[in-house]
Design an enzyme around this catalytic site. Structure first.
Site, PDB file in Angstrom:
ATOM      1  N   TYR A  33       0.853  -1.200   0.000  1.00 45.54           N
ATOM      2  CA  TYR A  33       0.000   0.000   0.000  1.00 45.54           C
ATOM      3  C   TYR A  33       0.886   1.246   0.000  1.00 45.54           C
ATOM      4  CZ  TYR A  33      -2.876   3.675   2.178  1.00 45.54           C
ATOM      5  OH  TYR A  33      -3.491   4.864   2.480  1.00 45.54           O
ATOM      6  N   LYS A  69       1.485   4.112  -2.796  1.00 44.24           N
ATOM      7  CA  LYS A  69       1.079   5.496  -2.481  1.00 44.24           C
ATOM      8  C   LYS A  69       2.240   6.444  -2.812  1.00 44.24           C
ATOM      9  CE  LYS A  69      -2.375   6.874  -0.747  1.00 44.24           C
ATOM     10  NZ  LYS A  69      -3.658   7.275  -1.412  1.00 44.24           N
TER      11      LYS A  69
HETATM   12  N1  NAI Z   1      -8.049   6.066   6.320  1.00 47.40           N
HETATM   13  C1  NAI Z   1      -6.852   6.561   6.661  1.00 47.40           C
HETATM   14  O1  NAI Z   1      -6.440   6.542   7.828  1.00 47.40           O
HETATM   15  C2  NAI Z   1      -5.986   7.165   5.618  1.00 47.40           C
HETATM   16  C3  NAI Z   1      -6.356   7.182   4.276  1.00 47.40           C
HETATM   17  N2  NAI Z   1      -5.555   7.776   3.335  1.00 47.40           N
HETATM   18  C4  NAI Z   1      -5.977   7.827   1.926  1.00 47.40           C
HETATM   19  O2  NAI Z   1      -7.245   8.437   1.871  1.00 47.40           O
HETATM   20  C5  NAI Z   1      -7.977   7.941   0.748  1.00 47.40           C
HETATM   21  C6  NAI Z   1      -9.364   7.540   1.185  1.00 47.40           C
HETATM   22  O3  NAI Z   1      -9.260   6.517   2.166  1.00 47.40           O
HETATM   23  P1  NAI Z   1     -10.533   5.955   2.926  1.00 47.40           P
HETATM   24  O4  NAI Z   1     -11.688   6.854   2.711  1.00 47.40           O
HETATM   25  O5  NAI Z   1     -10.075   5.605   4.291  1.00 47.40           O
HETATM   26  O6  NAI Z   1     -10.756   4.589   2.129  1.00 47.40           O
HETATM   27  P2  NAI Z   1     -12.114   3.882   1.644  1.00 47.40           P
HETATM   28  O7  NAI Z   1     -11.744   2.471   1.352  1.00 47.40           O
HETATM   29  O8  NAI Z   1     -13.221   4.133   2.580  1.00 47.40           O
HETATM   30  O9  NAI Z   1     -12.417   4.644   0.274  1.00 47.40           O
HETATM   31  C7  NAI Z   1     -11.770   4.371  -0.922  1.00 47.40           C
HETATM   32  C8  NAI Z   1     -12.781   4.388  -2.048  1.00 47.40           C
HETATM   33  O10 NAI Z   1     -12.092   4.126  -3.287  1.00 47.40           O
HETATM   34  C9  NAI Z   1     -12.905   3.306  -4.077  1.00 47.40           C
HETATM   35  N3  NAI Z   1     -12.102   2.592  -5.056  1.00 47.40           N
HETATM   36  C10 NAI Z   1     -11.163   1.655  -4.799  1.00 47.40           C
HETATM   37  N4  NAI Z   1     -10.671   1.180  -5.947  1.00 47.40           N
HETATM   38  C11 NAI Z   1     -11.298   1.843  -6.953  1.00 47.40           C
HETATM   39  C12 NAI Z   1     -11.208   1.788  -8.362  1.00 47.40           C
HETATM   40  N5  NAI Z   1     -10.404   0.920  -9.003  1.00 47.40           N
HETATM   41  N6  NAI Z   1     -11.998   2.616  -9.097  1.00 47.40           N
HETATM   42  C13 NAI Z   1     -12.854   3.464  -8.481  1.00 47.40           C
HETATM   43  N7  NAI Z   1     -12.971   3.564  -7.142  1.00 47.40           N
HETATM   44  C14 NAI Z   1     -12.209   2.749  -6.389  1.00 47.40           C
HETATM   45  C15 NAI Z   1     -13.577   2.364  -3.086  1.00 47.40           C
HETATM   46  O11 NAI Z   1     -14.744   1.754  -3.631  1.00 47.40           O
HETATM   47  C16 NAI Z   1     -13.849   3.290  -1.911  1.00 47.40           C
HETATM   48  O12 NAI Z   1     -15.145   3.836  -2.000  1.00 47.40           O
HETATM   49  C17 NAI Z   1      -7.135   6.802   0.170  1.00 47.40           C
HETATM   50  O13 NAI Z   1      -6.415   7.283  -0.936  1.00 47.40           O
HETATM   51  C18 NAI Z   1      -6.175   6.461   1.295  1.00 47.40           C
HETATM   52  O14 NAI Z   1      -4.953   5.974   0.771  1.00 47.40           O
HETATM   53  C19 NAI Z   1      -4.382   8.368   3.693  1.00 47.40           C
HETATM   54  C20 NAI Z   1      -3.965   8.379   4.995  1.00 47.40           C
HETATM   55  C21 NAI Z   1      -4.714   7.764   6.054  1.00 47.40           C
END
Ligand code: NAI
Ligand SMILES: CC(C)=CCC[C@@H](C)[C@H]1CC[C@H]2C3=C(CC[C@]12C)[C@@]1(C)CCC(=O)C[C@@H]1CC3
Length: 345
Positions: A144, A148
């Site tokens: 991951y 990133k």
């Molecule tokens: N949750 C955390 O603590 C942290 C998250 N992030 C970043 O924040 C962003 C959002 O994370 P979250 O909301 O926690 O994750 P999440 O898993 O809730 O949301 C990610 C979304 O991306 C969509 N997705 C995944 N693959 C896809 C594809 N091929 N095409 C279209 N949509 C796709 C999923 O369906 C999901 O709705 C990510 O980029 C993550 O790397 C960064 C630092 C910390």
């Protein structure tokens, strides 16, 4: 003569808008008078004023309609860190991000805001008050993080005033809040299985946990400050609660808030890390025969037993960022939002 219609500055698209952060971002954008298109592989809710486009971000033809007449794109889609699937991370976070950039250029999008991660500099050892000029991790702790890093580089390198695409990356850390599918549910599951009795290490390691509304605030400030003459073009920004907290105090506050006991017994960090490494290797070797997912992986043990907190002075200076919700209020609102995860529920 053809006149190119300039997309409305209040029209934006959120890739990954069905996710935890994405949905909070969509809600705030609507509040602020934006009209929003969501692009995601799944639709997890309905909201008036939001147009959903379902598809895989690796498919440019599927992406383009979501970017029609849009001036601003937020890219916050990623496979979940827990999936541990190298091929999937490479396809979505690296190849997919290249496609997102191409689609933005083709559709005439002017601004692209990426949700990166502060973990891009984390190698499993202490980071205290880390600034954005720390080098990218040479040995990232998992696939991951590895992807990133590549994703962030691609987006920041795509910033090109001549071509008319401006980019910026937001690096949040430890996002938590209502509807988070990871942190609180994983923690409660571990507590219900009796695995939250132990503190890994001496329990004094400081970490950033960031309430989701602060992360959203950072994204919107970055989008609104992103102009050809602004210093933020092509740069990454740490966005945190700016209140580093002892990792195990945060865990205890959430657990106790939900009616579970706080972890009490200390285990040496090196012992737990070694065990987690052994389990991970065992799971890898036995994968063709049996599939099991250990609760404590080397990555989780490293996150739970080291310092990793970041300086967000650059965001304060360049974006005018200041957290809008304190850690205490963020924890209280999070705990209240999970009545079904309370002890005995
Ligand atoms: N949750 C955390 O603590 C942290 C998250 N992030 C970043 O924040 C962003 C959002 O994370 P979250 O909301 O926690 O994750 P999440 O898993 O809730 O949301 C990610 C979304 O991306 C969509 N997705 C995944 N693959 C896809 C594809 N091929 N095409 C279209 N949509 C796709 C999923 O369906 C999901 O709705 C990510 O980029 C993550 O790397 C960064 C630092 C910390
Ligand atoms: C600050 C930051 C990046 C937090 C987000 C990640 C969390 C989802 C995990 C990080 C460490 C994890 C962890 C556990 C649960 C999920 C995390 C908080 C355990 C408490 C699960 C049960 C155990 O056996 C110990 C784990 C320690 C680390």
């Amino acid at each position: 003569m053809t006149t190119r219609v300039r997309p409305s500055t209040k029209r934006c698209a959120v890739i990954g808008g069905s996710g935890f952060l994405g949905r909070h971002l969509v809600e705030k954008l609507l509040d602020r008078g934006y009209s929003v298109s969501v692009f995601d592989i799944r639709q997890s809710y309905e909201l008036p004023g939001v147009a959903f486009h379902l598809g895989d971000l690796c498919d440019k033809q599927a992406l383009l309609p979501a970017m029609k007449d849009v001036s601003l794109v937020f890219h916050c889609a990623s496979p979940a860190p827990a999936s541990d699937d190298r091929g999937l991370f490479e396809r979505v976070n690296i190849q997919g991000t290249r496609i997102v950039i191409q689609a933005c250029i083709e559709a005439g999008v002017q601004k692209l805001v990426l949700t990166s991660s502060a973990s891009v500099v984390f190698e499993g050892t202490d980071i205290k008050n880390g600034r954005e000029d720390l080098p990218y991790a040479k040995k990232p702790i998992d696939y991951y993080t590895e992807t990133k890093i590549q994703q962030e580089k691609l987006v920041l390198e795509a910033c090109d005033k001549e071509k008319g695409l401006l980019t910026v990356a937001i690096r949040p850390h430890g996002i938590f809040g209502p509807r988070d599918p990871q942190l609180v549910p994983i923690l409660v599951d571990a507590a219900r299985r009796g695995k939250m009795k132990f503190i890994i290490g001496d329990g004094t390691n400081l970490v950033d946990f960031t309430f989701v509304e602060n992360v959203v605030h950072g994204h919107i400030l970055a989008a609104e400050r992103l102009r050809p003459d602004s210093p933020i073009c092509g740069k990454p920004y740490h966005i945190t609660n700016d209140e580093p907290v002892k990792f195990w105090d945060f865990m205890s506050d959430v657990l106790v808030g939900l009616g579970y006991a706080a972890p009490r017994y200390h285990l040496p960090y090196a012992l737990v890390y070694g065990l987690a490494l052994l389990l991970w290797l065992l799971a890898l070797i036995l994968r063709p025969l049996v599939s099991f997912k250990p609760t404590f992986t080397p990555m989780r043990v490293a996150l739970a037993g080291t310092h990793h907190y970041y300086n967000c002075e650059r965001a304060k200076q360049d974006l005018g960022y200041k957290p809008v919700v304190s850690l205490k209020d963020g924890i209280a609102r999070t705990v209240q939002s999970y009545p079904h995860l309370r002890q005995g529920a």
